[in-house]
Every structure is written in C-alpha cells, then in structure tokens.
Design an enzyme around this catalytic site. Structure first.
Site, PDB file in Angstrom:
ATOM      1  N   HIS A 107       0.855  -1.193   0.000  1.00 52.21           N
ATOM      2  CA  HIS A 107       0.000   0.000   0.000  1.00 52.21           C
ATOM      3  C   HIS A 107       0.888   1.240   0.000  1.00 52.21           C
ATOM      4  O   HIS A 107       1.957   1.255   0.622  1.00 52.21           O
ATOM      5  CB  HIS A 107      -0.874  -0.005   1.259  1.00 52.21           C
ATOM      6  CG  HIS A 107      -1.338   1.356   1.687  1.00 52.21           C
ATOM      7  ND1 HIS A 107      -0.689   2.093   2.668  1.00 52.21           N
ATOM      8  CD2 HIS A 107      -2.377   2.125   1.273  1.00 52.21           C
ATOM      9  CE1 HIS A 107      -1.316   3.242   2.841  1.00 52.21           C
ATOM     10  NE2 HIS A 107      -2.334   3.300   2.009  1.00 52.21           N
ATOM     11  N   HIS A 146      13.093  -1.149   3.729  1.00 56.43           N
ATOM     12  CA  HIS A 146      13.354  -0.114   4.725  1.00 56.43           C
ATOM     13  C   HIS A 146      14.541   0.770   4.351  1.00 56.43           C
ATOM     14  O   HIS A 146      14.546   1.956   4.703  1.00 56.43           O
ATOM     15  CB  HIS A 146      13.538  -0.748   6.100  1.00 56.43           C
ATOM     16  CG  HIS A 146      12.238  -1.081   6.770  1.00 56.43           C
ATOM     17  ND1 HIS A 146      11.549  -0.162   7.524  1.00 56.43           N
ATOM     18  CD2 HIS A 146      11.492  -2.219   6.773  1.00 56.43           C
ATOM     19  CE1 HIS A 146      10.434  -0.719   7.974  1.00 56.43           C
ATOM     20  NE2 HIS A 146      10.378  -1.964   7.529  1.00 56.43           N
ATOM     21  N   GLY A 259     -18.651  11.195   1.859  1.00 52.90           N
ATOM     22  CA  GLY A 259     -19.483  10.971   0.683  1.00 52.90           C
ATOM     23  C   GLY A 259     -18.709  10.655  -0.567  1.00 52.90           C
ATOM     24  O   GLY A 259     -19.171  10.933  -1.673  1.00 52.90           O
ATOM     25  N   ARG A 261     -16.754   8.135  -3.415  1.00 52.13           N
ATOM     26  CA  ARG A 261     -17.256   7.025  -4.232  1.00 52.13           C
ATOM     27  C   ARG A 261     -16.888   5.702  -3.565  1.00 52.13           C
ATOM     28  O   ARG A 261     -15.718   5.378  -3.403  1.00 52.13           O
ATOM     29  CB  ARG A 261     -16.656   7.095  -5.635  1.00 52.13           C
ATOM     30  CG  ARG A 261     -17.128   6.002  -6.587  1.00 52.13           C
ATOM     31  CD  ARG A 261     -16.561   6.271  -7.977  1.00 52.13           C
ATOM     32  NE  ARG A 261     -17.028   5.288  -8.933  1.00 52.13           N
ATOM     33  CZ  ARG A 261     -16.331   4.209  -9.308  1.00 52.13           C
ATOM     34  NH1 ARG A 261     -15.122   3.990  -8.798  1.00 52.13           N
ATOM     35  NH2 ARG A 261     -16.802   3.375 -10.211  1.00 52.13           N
TER      36      ARG A 261
END
Length: 300
Positions: A107, A146, A259, A261
């Site tokens: 990620h 790292h 709000g 998507r």
C-alpha cells in the site's frame, strides 16, 4: 483552486500516470481500466484498476480531489479545533494484490489537506507513506524496503525515518489481534513543520520512492513456485488486510463519511479472501514463521 492545490494536482496526476505505466510493464499482460467520477458535494477523481494480470490479481491506483463545507468527524477526531470548517483534500492511494503468495501485498498513499475559515489563513498539512505486507517474508526484501524508505527521508533529517518508521508500526497495527499488518515502512500525517516547500518535497520523495522499494522485490519473488497450501494461506492472511481497512483505517472512514465514491474507497480490498475460525499454522512451518515478523522491530 489555490496555487498549492494546483501544484499538488499536477504532481499527483503525473505520479498516478507513472506508477500505472510501470506496474503495467511489470505485469506484462493486463492494463488499467479508468473510471472518472464526480462527488455530489464537490470534486471527484479517477480510479484505475488492473484485474487478473500475469502478476497482479488486482491493482488499484486512485487519484481524488474533493472538497466540502464541513469537515467529517474522522478528520476532526484528533483536531477538534478544525470542526465546522470547509475543506479541500487530494491524494493518490494504491493497493496491490499479487497472485503469487511470495510477492507481498503493498500500500502507498500521499495526500494534502486544507481546512478553511473566513478571514483566516487556511490550515494545511500533508500525509502519506508506504507499507509492505508479506505472507512469506524474506529478510533481504524487508531490509531493502526499509533502506529505500530511509534514503527517501534522509535529505529531510536523520530523525525523519526513525520517527515515521515508528509511526507506521503504530498506525498499521491490529489492536484486536495484537499484531502489525506487515513489516511496516513509513507513515506520517499532519505534516506542516518547516514550511510548505519542505513538506511538499518530502511528500514527493515518498511517492517517487515507492516503486524503487517495491519492484525489486517483485522481480526476485514473482517466479517462486507455489501450490494450494501457499495460496490458501495467502487468502487467509488477506483477511487481516480486510479487518484493518474496515475496522481501523482512518482513510476508509474519512472517504465514507465525506461521501466519496464507495467503489473507489473500497478498491483496496482483495478480490479473493477467506476467513477460518481458530486457524493455527503448523508449528515450525513457513506459515508459522510469519508470526515472528508481525511485531515492531528494527530492520536495518
């Protein structure tokens, strides 16, 4: 659009384009499909998803620029003085789920936020980072990951990497499991110290370092043979990813409360996953070895 947001948008669009191009090249088979979207209260984005490639089972790389009249509760929980302000936010976020269990899930996110109040200068800050979630960790890969993170931070001070490494360990932690999500990386939020240019420079360095950290690991592990046992363990451990994103992740909560998507917010979730009650890996197995890596420690 403020000058700061205009500059950030230019950088983030280019970052998304570059990352998608390099991931397509690494995959060698599939291509990203793009959906643009608009948010009713203001703003929108472009979500790109690659499915069923040679390397990636699913890869999502999203850009968003949104704004609103009142900051969502998730954004003011640790900064209550900003409640009620209008706001603008933009960023790029990605999650990659490879087929091969020996290639880690990963990620990355970089973002910028402004909170506005009439007759006052905007309050602004940056955030971001990247982390790695291996299923069958290899010390060489962990150390490389790292080192790249450390080197990206180095021009901004010797204290930056240790601080953001610790922050990553603390943030990507499943409290209800008492384990880290993976082997960490770097994470920062509320960054405005040293002025805009320094903070923007650090955020750019983190975004650009991500592929330098990840792609060499991909090349080393992508052809490792695996079977049903390794695949089933990968699917089981993906369940922890789901648990973190739906229970603890502030970004998921912010997106839903503001709000955004829903499909774009939840594209970080793996396409296939399994849950098993009371699972325990066989003692001494490669699967049991993962537990030794799910604790915060120094890697380099």
């Amino acid at each position: 659009m403020s000058e700061a947001i205009s500059r950030l948008q230019t950088f983030l669009h280019a970052l998304q384009d570059d990352i998608c191009a390099q991931l397509e090249q690494a995959d060698g088979q599939a291509r990203f499909a793009e959906e643009t979207w608009q948010r009713a209260e203001g703003g929108g984005g472009r979500s790109r998803v690659l499915k069923q490639g040679a390397l990636f089972e699913q890869a999502g790389v999203g850009f968003s620029r949104v704004h609103g009249e009142r900051m969502p509760p998730s954004a003011t929980a640790h900064r209550p003085e900003l409640a009620g302000r209008s706001w603008s936010a933009l960023g790029v976020s990605l999650v990659l789920h490879p087929h091969n269990p020996y290639v880690p899930t990963t990620h990355m996110n970089v973002r910028y936020f402004e909170a506005h109040k009439p007759d006052a200068e905007p309050v602004w800050w940056f955030g971001g980072g990247f982390d790695l979630t291996p299923f069958y960790p290899v010390d060489e890969d962990v150390q490389h990951w790292h080192r790249v993170a450390r080197d990206a931070c180095a021009p901004y001070g010797a204290e930056v990497y240790p601080r953001y490494k610790r922050w990553c360990d603390e943030y990507f932690f499943l409290k209800h499991r008492n384990e880290t999500r993976g082997i960490g990386g770097i994470f920062f939020d509320d960054l405005n110290e040293g002025g805009f240019e320094r903070c923007f420079g650090l955020t750019q360095a983190v975004g650009r370092a991500f592929l330098d950290a990840y792609l060499p690991i991909v090349q080393r592990r992508r052809d490792t043979p695996y079977g049903e046992r390794e695949r089933e363990f990968q699917l089981y451990r993906r369940g922890r990813y789901v648990e973190f994103n739906l229970v603890w992740d502030r970004g998921t909560l912010f997106g839903l409360q503001s709000g955004g998507r829903t499909e774009s917010i939840l594209m970080s979730l793996p396409p296939r996953v399994r849950f098993e009650y009371g699972y325990q890996p066989e003692p001494g197995s490669a699967e049991a070895r993962l537990n030794d890596y799910l604790v915060a420690r120094e890697w380099i």
